[in-house]
Scaffold this motif. Sequence first.
Motif, PDB file in Angstrom:
ATOM      1  N   GLN A 110       4.225   3.549  -3.034  1.00 29.06           N
ATOM      2  CA  GLN A 110       4.046   3.069  -4.394  1.00 29.06           C
ATOM      3  C   GLN A 110       4.693   3.978  -5.436  1.00 29.06           C
ATOM      4  OE1 GLN A 110       0.299   1.428  -5.593  1.00 29.06           O
ATOM      5  NE2 GLN A 110      -0.230   0.792  -3.524  1.00 29.06           N
ATOM      6  N   PHE A 166       0.813  -1.210   0.000  1.00 28.95           N
ATOM      7  CA  PHE A 166       0.000   0.000   0.000  1.00 28.95           C
ATOM      8  C   PHE A 166       0.851   1.265   0.000  1.00 28.95           C
ATOM      9  CE2 PHE A 166      -3.343  -2.878   0.818  1.00 28.95           C
ATOM     10  CZ  PHE A 166      -4.568  -2.223   0.782  1.00 28.95           C
ATOM     11  N   THR A 202       3.882   9.185   0.474  1.00 22.90           N
ATOM     12  CA  THR A 202       3.703   8.382   1.687  1.00 22.90           C
ATOM     13  C   THR A 202       4.334   9.025   2.907  1.00 22.90           C
ATOM     14  OG1 THR A 202       3.625   6.344   0.396  1.00 22.90           O
ATOM     15  CG2 THR A 202       4.137   6.137   2.742  1.00 22.90           C
ATOM     16  N   TYR A 216      -2.773   1.563   4.533  1.00 23.86           N
ATOM     17  CA  TYR A 216      -3.657   2.602   4.026  1.00 23.86           C
ATOM     18  C   TYR A 216      -3.146   3.119   2.683  1.00 23.86           C
ATOM     19  CZ  TYR A 216      -0.115   5.639   6.246  1.00 23.86           C
ATOM     20  OH  TYR A 216       1.064   6.234   6.628  1.00 23.86           O
ATOM     21  N   ARG A 217      -4.045   3.831   1.981  1.00 25.58           N
ATOM     22  CA  ARG A 217      -3.693   4.422   0.686  1.00 25.58           C
ATOM     23  C   ARG A 217      -3.314   5.881   0.917  1.00 25.58           C
ATOM     24  NH1 ARG A 217      -8.731   1.816  -0.504  1.00 25.58           N
ATOM     25  NH2 ARG A 217      -8.393  -0.185  -1.555  1.00 25.58           N
ATOM     26  N   ARG A 263      -9.948   4.987   3.614  1.00 25.91           N
ATOM     27  CA  ARG A 263      -8.741   4.171   3.721  1.00 25.91           C
ATOM     28  C   ARG A 263      -7.461   4.954   3.414  1.00 25.91           C
ATOM     29  NH1 ARG A 263      -8.413  -2.266   1.989  1.00 25.91           N
ATOM     30  NH2 ARG A 263      -7.088  -2.850   3.747  1.00 25.91           N
ATOM     31  N   HIS A 264      -7.471   6.223   3.793  1.00 22.36           N
ATOM     32  CA  HIS A 264      -6.250   7.019   3.717  1.00 22.36           C
ATOM     33  C   HIS A 264      -5.536   6.936   5.068  1.00 22.36           C
ATOM     34  CE1 HIS A 264      -7.315   8.266  -0.217  1.00 22.36           C
ATOM     35  NE2 HIS A 264      -8.303   9.069   0.144  1.00 22.36           N
TER      36      HIS A 264
END
Length: 269
Positions: A13, A10, A253, A247-248, A213-214
């Motif tokens: 990326q 996740f 990131t 999480y996304r 989903r952050h």
Amino acid sequence: MPRFAANLSFLYQEVPFLERFDAAARDGFAGVECLFPYDVPAVELRARAEALGLSIVLINAPPGDWSTGERGLASIEGREEDFHDSIERALAYASAVAAPRVHVLAGVLGAEDERNAAIARYEERLHWAAMQAARSGIDLMIEPINPQDMPGYLLQRQDEAHAIVERIGASNLKVQMDLYHCGRVEGDVVAQVRRHLPSGRVGHFQIAGVPDRHEPDDGTLDWRGALAAIDEIAVTTGWEGWIGCEYRPRDATSGGTSRGIRRWRNSKD
């Protein structure tokens, strides 16, 4: 204090997979986890982690054909042999990279599937898999997943997962408690942590913000309360597991990590 692991499937990326180990180490993570690392030779994965002082804390067993919608084989009729193969492959890989936990996905119920029969298959196969994993000193995880993200997934609620673990009675079969999925299905994650963590059946946590989903501090998840409860209960029970950051990221990131999880970690040092 809870230990945090970066989920490399996740996070980060923006860089190739193996470079994500370096990024996680730079951000201060002590552990990493990932979904399906099998395209990378185990010796290469382990060497990268060890060179950076990172623990590989969790991988997933192969889920079947993900591209066609398969999300695990443990409950699927007629797939027992494929399930056995997936567990054997997962345990061999986990042993090679020194990962102590393997998450076993339950599978998605088809429109014509009978739920009670699927649960019976699931429990029978989990019992077999737990016996195989025990020989390698590996814990197996089962995880409730919310129906919005994964429609039809067999296992959706914490109480059901704990009841299955209790019925099977294998000491190395545990619940992977993802606070994002828990928040989507059951709401009060702090109450769920306080209810289930003292039982000894929780083997791993994961965290993300609700509902998108952050980062954990994005949305309605009481992430501070949940982490404080884990911290408190860990002190009294001796729980020494990990919290996977699955999480996304909204943007890069590292920026989100520093604003959320890293802020919590630094406040406890």
